[in-house]
Scaffold this motif. Structure first.
Motif, PDB file in Angstrom:
ATOM      1  N   LEU A 142      58.300  31.938  20.986  1.00 53.77           N
ATOM      2  CA  LEU A 142      59.411  32.753  20.483  1.00 53.77           C
ATOM      3  C   LEU A 142      60.109  33.455  21.643  1.00 53.77           C
ATOM      4  O   LEU A 142      61.339  33.536  21.687  1.00 53.77           O
ATOM      5  CB  LEU A 142      58.886  33.765  19.464  1.00 53.77           C
ATOM      6  N   ARG A 143      59.328  33.937  22.593  1.00 51.57           N
ATOM      7  CA  ARG A 143      59.904  34.606  23.769  1.00 51.57           C
ATOM      8  C   ARG A 143      60.804  33.647  24.558  1.00 51.57           C
ATOM      9  O   ARG A 143      61.888  34.002  24.988  1.00 51.57           O
ATOM     10  CB  ARG A 143      58.800  35.163  24.668  1.00 51.57           C
ATOM     11  N   ASN A 144      60.338  32.423  24.770  1.00 56.49           N
ATOM     12  CA  ASN A 144      61.134  31.430  25.492  1.00 56.49           C
ATOM     13  C   ASN A 144      62.428  31.109  24.753  1.00 56.49           C
ATOM     14  O   ASN A 144      63.482  30.951  25.367  1.00 56.49           O
ATOM     15  CB  ASN A 144      60.331  30.160  25.739  1.00 56.49           C
ATOM     16  N   HIS A 145      62.340  30.994  23.420  1.00 63.80           N
ATOM     17  CA  HIS A 145      63.545  30.757  22.624  1.00 63.80           C
ATOM     18  C   HIS A 145      64.527  31.919  22.787  1.00 63.80           C
ATOM     19  O   HIS A 145      65.730  31.705  22.972  1.00 63.80           O
ATOM     20  CB  HIS A 145      63.205  30.595  21.143  1.00 63.80           C
ATOM     21  N   ALA A 146      64.012  33.139  22.713  1.00 63.97           N
ATOM     22  CA  ALA A 146      64.858  34.325  22.849  1.00 63.97           C
ATOM     23  C   ALA A 146      65.510  34.365  24.225  1.00 63.97           C
ATOM     24  O   ALA A 146      66.713  34.642  24.338  1.00 63.97           O
ATOM     25  CB  ALA A 146      64.036  35.588  22.604  1.00 63.97           C
ATOM     26  N   GLU A 147      64.754  34.088  25.267  1.00 63.03           N
ATOM     27  CA  GLU A 147      65.309  34.082  26.622  1.00 63.03           C
ATOM     28  C   GLU A 147      66.388  33.010  26.769  1.00 63.03           C
ATOM     29  O   GLU A 147      67.418  33.249  27.402  1.00 63.03           O
ATOM     30  CB  GLU A 147      64.204  33.879  27.657  1.00 63.03           C
ATOM     31  N   GLN A 148      66.181  31.858  26.184  1.00 62.14           N
ATOM     32  CA  GLN A 148      67.166  30.782  26.241  1.00 62.14           C
ATOM     33  C   GLN A 148      68.451  31.180  25.518  1.00 62.14           C
ATOM     34  O   GLN A 148      69.553  30.950  26.025  1.00 62.14           O
ATOM     35  CB  GLN A 148      66.576  29.511  25.623  1.00 62.14           C
TER      36      GLN A 148
END
Length: 87
Positions: free
Chosen positions: A3-9
């Motif tokens: 979820l963090r990676n999605h948010a950063e993207q």
């Protein structure tokens, strides 16, 4: 992908889309100036960046002027006079 990676993207894509030069490119890609003369005028902190994007997108301009903050001119822009100033 976390979820963090999605948010950063999502954040990175939103920031890239909001950059002044990208906004100019997008606006000018859809513009039609037919046979008119193009004179570019830009002022402000992002003026050089936006003017450079405009000339790169259009291919050339018939003249223009950029006034931006000190140390914000990053090189010559063909057909455009660039000035740095403060207040």
């Amino acid at each position: 992908m976390s979820l963090r990676n999605h948010a950063e993207q999502i954040i990175q894509q939103a920031l890239a889309a909001a950059m002044p030069d990208e906004a100019v490119r997008k606006a000018l890609n859809e513009a039609n100036f037919s046979d008119g003369k193009i004179v570019l005028i830009a002022a402000g902190k992002a003026a050089w960046q936006m003017a450079k994007a405009a000339v790169d997108t259009l291919g050339s301009v018939d003249g223009g002027v950029v006034v931006t903050k000190y140390d914000h001119v990053m090189g010559e822009i063909p057909g455009v006079e660039c000035y740095e100033a403060g207040h």
